[in-house]
Design an enzyme around this catalytic site. Structure first.
Site, mmCIF file in Angstrom:
data_model
loop_
_atom_site.group_PDB
_atom_site.id
_atom_site.type_symbol
_atom_site.label_atom_id
_atom_site.label_comp_id
_atom_site.label_asym_id
_atom_site.label_seq_id
_atom_site.Cartn_x
_atom_site.Cartn_y
_atom_site.Cartn_z
ATOM 1 N N LYS A 116 0.833 -1.212 0.000
ATOM 2 C CA LYS A 116 0.000 0.000 0.000
ATOM 3 C C LYS A 116 0.868 1.263 0.000
ATOM 4 C CE LYS A 116 -3.923 -1.888 2.635
ATOM 5 N NZ LYS A 116 -4.986 -2.113 1.673
ATOM 6 N N GLU A 200 -3.339 7.402 7.750
ATOM 7 C CA GLU A 200 -4.181 8.242 6.881
ATOM 8 C C GLU A 200 -5.183 9.004 7.713
ATOM 9 O OE1 GLU A 200 -6.291 5.639 4.215
ATOM 10 O OE2 GLU A 200 -4.536 5.291 2.963
ATOM 11 N N HIS A 235 -15.722 -4.004 6.764
ATOM 12 C CA HIS A 235 -14.907 -3.588 5.626
ATOM 13 C C HIS A 235 -14.955 -4.587 4.478
ATOM 14 C CE1 HIS A 235 -13.502 -0.320 8.006
ATOM 15 N NE2 HIS A 235 -12.845 -1.091 8.838
ATOM 16 N N ARG A 292 -6.708 -7.408 -10.836
ATOM 17 C CA ARG A 292 -7.410 -8.646 -11.230
ATOM 18 C C ARG A 292 -8.867 -8.299 -11.532
ATOM 19 N NH1 ARG A 292 -10.463 -8.746 -6.632
ATOM 20 N NH2 ARG A 292 -9.373 -8.111 -4.758
#
Ligand code: ADP
Length: 670
Positions: A116, A200, A235, A292
């Site tokens: 990430k 974040e 999530h 993908r």
């Protein structure tokens, strides 16, 4: 174009890929584990190769076995589906070295998006907007905290190697920061062997909006618009739609262009998804790119009338993209609802079992049922508990939503608890109809979505009692000697000299016992059944024919379907299902072995924590250990009073579904 491809996957996605291959005249090779020998994807394929035992680490994750199967069968290309090896750069490289085409992006692109932090650095350079935060190499806690303090709370800590929400922590204030960082690092180290963190700004009401991109090997790229995947539990997505409600053309173009920029920054080719968070003020931020085909790709297919698997095959065969950006149009609206074997009333815990009854809504141009199972198949502990994806299309959002509600209400699954009722309730709420979406939708509207459970029980229990009484009479009839029609043993109406006939039933609903009294008066078609449950009395009339029951309750006539399998009874009425069982008399035969069911791993997963030490005596219900499986934590509790003799796995160890976790000795009653 290829003449034969191998699909390195199972379940619905393997079937989905094969459907397109067949349409294009391409032969298909399936691979299968011991658990999947008789599964639908194997039956659909032209050829199938056995690749090992049920746990995916011994089959679907074994790149070498899959490559050997491709060589053995002469497949020229491998479609990895999603999950398993689909984002594994090492496997893509091995395919390349073996001279077999990996139907996916170039190896470099998979690697670039693997972390990430690294992905964010690349996107920052390419000018793609990022959620404000820090993703630098200096991992000293003081530096990370400094950045968190500077941007202001709440913040979100994420593991750079993360996925599936692991190693992710919300931090609401400065004083919680250090403890949260330690916990997130620990979790990340356990799950990925890497505790690099990024931080974040935590957006409190974002939407998850993602862009489908496609690039070819001729330097062309397009975006096939967006999907809104804000409706998530833990999530994880459960309902997706396209286009995103309220999206204006300017924002769509800006997000589409940003996504293409992201793809071009890593020399992308094939199908990819760029995930963004869309804030209430219309700002959007790059979150990650999935290299993908996504689970929810069908909603994009429905609104563009394109076959994305066909696009993947064409791009992999070096053909140019079938359409240009200008030729792509949005037509209508589409929803996808993911139907899982799971219990929404028990924190969405996955369940397993045999699909003893399966009746999906009719498919057509507007309704697609993407599945990899048939009636009689198992939902096992080894793989994802998704049973099907229900995909609908409508001229506009309202008509698509009506179709989704209708199709969900017609879907019948027996043999295990599913989220069908939950999905129906969710999409029927007023905030969902009004498209008031954000990633906290389910939590925020819990009271509306789960509202029915109490009422629903009250409404259903008399129907369950009616079924039991009718079934008892039917069974008695079937057992009666056929030779003498006038035998008193043939009279199965429980006639008593005092005029009323009483039956007592004990049932178990969601682990709770309910006692039912049914008093029967009258005879033949006029028979009435007075049901008393928890002090409340309801009078019904009804009939049972095969698996169809007609019930008249207080003048309200309803048609129901019933499925009974091994004392697991499902009563379906419109959008509801009541699952129950008859409480069987205790024969005293249950032994300690039967308790082991509660102490086995519910799925393939990781052992996260042992909560008591070996040798401890515990009461029934004491939490013993925490396992993480299917992206969720499960607490395994003591099934009875007893002693924890030994744990069979250490923290952080991978556990195969079905494996016994604890040696537990039940205390003997004196
Ligand atoms: P993973 O790869 O572990 O699934 P993601 O980064 O894709 O994690 O995030 C998963 C979900 O977490 C998103 O769909 C969104 O609901 C939520 N999320 C991620 N980042 C943020 C953020 N900065 N603020 C608020 N919610 C976020």
């Amino acid at each position: 174009m290829f003449t034969k491809i191998l699909i390195a996957n199972r379940g619905e996605i393997a079937c989905r890929v094969m459907r397109t291959a067949k349409k294009m005249g391409i032969r298909t090779v399936a691979v299968y584990s011991d658990a999947d020998r008789d599964s639908l994807h194997v039956a659909m394929a032209d050829e199938a190769v056995h690749i090992g035992a049920a746990p995916s680490r011994e089959s679907y994750l074994c790149g070498d076995k899959i490559l050997a199967a491709a060589k053995q069968t002469g497949a020229q290309a491998i479609h990895p589906g999603y999950g398993f090896l689909s984002e594994n750069a090492g496997f893509a490289r091995a395919c390349d070295e073996a001279g077999i085409v990996f139907i996916g992006p170039p190896i470099g692109a998979i690697e670039a998006m693997g972390s990430k932090s690294a992905a964010k650095t690349i996107m920052e350079k390419a000018g793609v907007p990022l959620v404000p935060g820090y993703h630098g190499d200096d991992q000293s806690p003081a530096i990370i905290k400094q950045h968190a303090d500077a941007m202001g709370y709440p913040v979100l800590l994420k593991a750079a190697a993360g996925g599936g929400g692991k190693g992710m922590r919300q931090v609401w204030s400065e004083k919680e920061f250090s403890a949260a960082l330690d916990a997130a690092k620990r979790e990340a180290m356990n799950a990925f062997g890497d505790d690099t963190m990024l931080v974040e700004k935590y957006l409190t009401q974002p939407r998850h909006v993602e862009i489908q991109v496609f690039c070819d090997n001729h330097e062309r790229g397009v975006y096939l618009f967006e999907r809104d995947c804000s409706v998530q539990r833990r999530h994880q997505k459960v309902v997706e739609e396209a286009p995103a409600p309220g999206m204006d053309p300017a924002l769509r173009a800006a997000m589409g262009e940003a996504a293409l920029k992201a793809a071009q920054a890593i020399n992308y080719a094939g199908a990819g998804t760029v995930e963004f968070l869309l804030d209430i003020d219309g700002s959007f931020y790059f979150m990650e790119m999935n290299t993908r085909l996504q689970v929810e790709h069908p909603v994009t297919e429905m609104i563009t009338h394109q076959d994305l698997v066909e696009w993947q095959l064409r791009v992999a065969a070096n053909e140019p993209l079938p359409l240009t950006q200008e030729q792509l149009q949005i037509d209508g609206h589409s929803f996808e609802a993911r139907i899982y074997a799971e219990d929404p009333d028990n924190d969405f815990l996955p369940v397993t079992g045999t699909l003893s009854y399966l009746d999906a809504p009719d498919e057509g141009d507007y309704v697609r049922v993407e599945t990899g199972v048939r009636q009689g198949d198992e939902v096992s502990v080894y793989y994802d508990p998704m049973i099907a994806k229900l995909v609908v299309w409508g001229r506009d959002r309202d008509s698509a939503l009506r179709r989704l509600q209708k199709a969900l209400s017609e879907y019948r699954i027996g043999g295990m608890t599913t989220n069908l009722g939950f999905l129906y309730n969710l999409v029927s709420t007023e905030p969902f109809r009004a498209a008031e979406l954000d990633t906290g939708f389910i939590e925020k509207h819990q009271s509306l979505i789960f509202q029915n459970s109490g009422d629903h029980l009250e409404r259903f229990i008399p129907l369950a009692a009616l079924y039991l009484a009718l079934k008892q009479a039917q069974d008695a009839q079937a057992l009666a000697p056929a030779t003498d029609q006038h035998s008193p043993w043939n009279v199965a109406d429980h006639w008593r000299t005092d005029g009323s006939r009483k039956h007592r039933f004990a049932i178990n609903v969601h682990g709770e016992a309910h006692a039912l009294l049914v008093e029967q008066t009258g005879s033949g078609a006029a028979t009435r059944y007075k049901v008393t449950h928890a002090g409340k009395t309801t009078t019904l009339q009804g009939s049972l024919c095969g698996n169809q029951m007609v019930a008249d309750m207080d003048g309200h006539r309803q048609k129901l379907q019933v499925n009974e399998d091994n004392n697991h009874i499902s009563l379906y009425c419109f959008n509801h299902v009541l699952d129950f069982s008859r409480t069987l008399p205790d024969t005293g035969e249950a032994d300690d072995q039967s308790l082991a069911g509660g102490l086995t791993a519910p799925m393939n997963g990781t052992l996260v924590a042992q909560l008591v030490s070996e040798g401890t005596e515990v009461e029934a219900g004491t939490p013993l250990l925490v396992m993480e499986a299917m992206k969720m934590e499960h607490t395994i509790k003591a099934p009875a009073k007893g002693t924890v003799k030994q744990f069979y796995f250490a923290d952080g160890e991978l556990v195969d579904g079905g494996a016994l976790l604890v040696d537990f000795e039940v205390a003997r009653a004196n």
